[in-house]
Design a protein around this motif. Structure first.
Motif, PDB file in Angstrom:
ATOM      1  N   GLY A 270      39.016  36.065  37.310  1.00 40.89           N
ATOM      2  CA  GLY A 270      39.960  36.443  36.254  1.00 40.89           C
ATOM      3  C   GLY A 270      39.930  37.924  35.944  1.00 40.89           C
ATOM      4  N   VAL A 272      40.843  41.477  37.321  1.00 40.79           N
ATOM      5  CA  VAL A 272      41.667  42.036  38.397  1.00 40.79           C
ATOM      6  C   VAL A 272      41.366  43.531  38.504  1.00 40.79           C
ATOM      7  N   GLU A 291      42.672  38.636  33.091  1.00 35.97           N
ATOM      8  CA  GLU A 291      43.862  37.763  33.047  1.00 35.97           C
ATOM      9  C   GLU A 291      43.972  37.079  31.696  1.00 35.97           C
ATOM     10  N   GLY A 292      45.191  37.082  31.167  1.00 35.73           N
ATOM     11  CA  GLY A 292      45.422  36.362  29.915  1.00 35.73           C
ATOM     12  C   GLY A 292      45.022  37.147  28.675  1.00 35.73           C
ATOM     13  N   THR A 326      51.349  48.162  36.978  1.00 33.24           N
ATOM     14  CA  THR A 326      50.724  47.810  35.692  1.00 33.24           C
ATOM     15  C   THR A 326      51.465  48.441  34.503  1.00 33.24           C
ATOM     16  N   THR A 331      46.190  49.295  31.775  1.00 34.08           N
ATOM     17  CA  THR A 331      44.952  48.637  32.201  1.00 34.08           C
ATOM     18  C   THR A 331      43.833  49.053  31.240  1.00 34.08           C
ATOM     19  N   ARG A 356      35.566  37.289  29.337  1.00 35.72           N
ATOM     20  CA  ARG A 356      36.325  36.430  30.249  1.00 35.72           C
ATOM     21  C   ARG A 356      36.122  34.955  29.869  1.00 35.72           C
ATOM     22  N   THR A 359      38.348  33.683  27.160  1.00 35.58           N
ATOM     23  CA  THR A 359      39.781  33.466  27.404  1.00 35.58           C
ATOM     24  C   THR A 359      40.047  32.101  28.021  1.00 35.58           C
TER      25      THR A 359
END
Ligand SMILES: Cc1ncc(COP(=O)(O)O)c(C=O)c1O
Length: 360
Positions: A270, A272, A291-292, A326, A331, A356, A359
């Motif tokens: 998750g 990136v 992610e998320g 992005t 980011t 992480r 999430t």
């Protein structure tokens, strides 16, 4: 810097002891810049308030209406915005897209050269993707064709060896407060001997005071008004530290830290990562997403939960983020330095795993 503040005379403005001491601080800092970047004539290094002022001076002092300029899509706004301003005045600008990983293609840059190309501007390393750009072939070709080269070394000065004898760039700009480890409010522009450049600011230099024309000799030609002698005294000390330690040793240490981060972060599902996976093609800047989760939320949790300070968002380089895909969210960027330890990085990786985990 505290000592310099206590004895702050105005450098080059008087013959009294405080003025002479300040002038010596500036001279020492300039000599150290010359030593660090392999240039025997330190007068070619002009002090500025930051890299932005140096880049503006380089672009607006050289490029004229009708000229053509080539730059990469990974430029910081301190290059992009002056170029866009110059476009309004009739300068033609070609922005050459870098690859999805942020790496510029030297062949595409050279292919953009044409009759009337006056300057090629390149960031040496992207502050967004951390990519160390392969600028050498572009510089070599530009020199052959008489095109001026401007390198934005804000992310490499003090972190990556740069030898101006081997890399014949015409104009090199950097901040004092990043890899050079100096205080904010310092920076420099190197101008190769023979490059014709018009000062953006004119005024008192403490030299040729009988004339109402700006002196043409360096560094006075581009250094008008009272200098940040206290900040430059600080920069001089950090430059001394870097010279003693050696930029190669700093580079080795930072590359090792980046390799550890890239490996550790790649193992967290998750997370990136952006930019090339090989630490030797990068500087100490890693852009990532969880992610998320919004980048600013990741940054907030790193600070609140673990006291780790990072920067989230567009990093003053919207084109860099468009290149990486992005934009407009941006980011999170983590940037270990020469004083960061492997223990610090383990702590960061644990914090990221916890974030992480939250999430899911
Ligand atoms: C690649 C690059 N160029 C230019 C700048 C501008 O530097 P300064 O804030 O010293 O003007 C930065 C700052 O983040 C940068 O990363």
């Amino acid at each position: 810097m505290a000592a310099a503040l206590r004895r702050a005379g105005n450098p080059g403005r008087s013959g009294h002891i405080l003025s002479i001491r300040s002038a010596r601080d500036l001279f020492t800092a300039r000599e150290r810049l010359g030593e660090l970047f392999g240039c025997a004539d330190s007068s070619r290094f002009v002090f500025t308030g930051n890299a932005t002022a140096a880049l503006n001076q380089a672009i607006k002092g050289v490029v004229r209406p009708g000229d053509h300029v080539v730059a990469t899509s990974m430029e910081h706004n301190s290059v992009m915005r002056p170029l866009r301003r110059m476009e309004e005045a009739g300068v033609r600008v070609t922005i050459v897209p870098a690859g999805k990983d942020g790496v510029m293609n030297p062949r595409s840059m050279i292919a953009a050269f044409r009759k009337g190309t006056r300057m090629v501007a390149m960031t040496h390393a992207s502050n967004v993707s951390g990519v160390l750009q392969p600028i050498e072939p572009v510089v070599a070709e530009a020199v052959k064709r008489g095109i001026l080269t401007l390198v934005d070394a804000a992310q490499t000065a003090g972190s990556v060896p740069i030898d101006l004898r081997a890399l014949p760039v015409d104009l090199l700009a950097a901040s004092g407060h990043k890899g050079l480890l100096g205080p904010q409010g310092t920076g420099f522009l190197y101008v190769r001997d023979g490059v014709r450049i018009t000062p953006l600011i004119e005024g008192g230099t403490g030299s040729r005071s009988e004339s109402d024309h700006q002196p043409e000799f360096f560094p006075d030609a581009l250094e008008s008004g009272t200098q940040n002698s206290v900040g430059i005294a600080g920069l001089s000390v950090s430059l001394g530290w870097i010279l003693a330690r050696g930029v190669e040793a700093i580079r080795r240490k930072e590359t090792g830290l980046v390799a550890m981060l890239l490996e550790g972060m790649a193992r967290i599902p998750g997370v990136v990562l952006f930019g090339p996976p090989d630490a030797s093609c990068r500087v100490s800047v890693i852009s990532f997403l969880v992610e998320g989760m919004d980048p600013s939320e990741v940054a907030r949790r790193l600070e609140k939960g673990s006291g780790i300070l990072v920067r989230a968002g567009l990093h003053c380089s919207p084109n860099g983020h468009r290149t990486l895909g992005t934009f407009p969210t941006g980011t999170v960027r983590v940037s270990p330095g020469p004083f960061t330890t492997r223990g610090d990085l383990s702590m960061f990786l644990s914090a990221l795993r916890r974030i992480r985990g939250a999430t899911r």
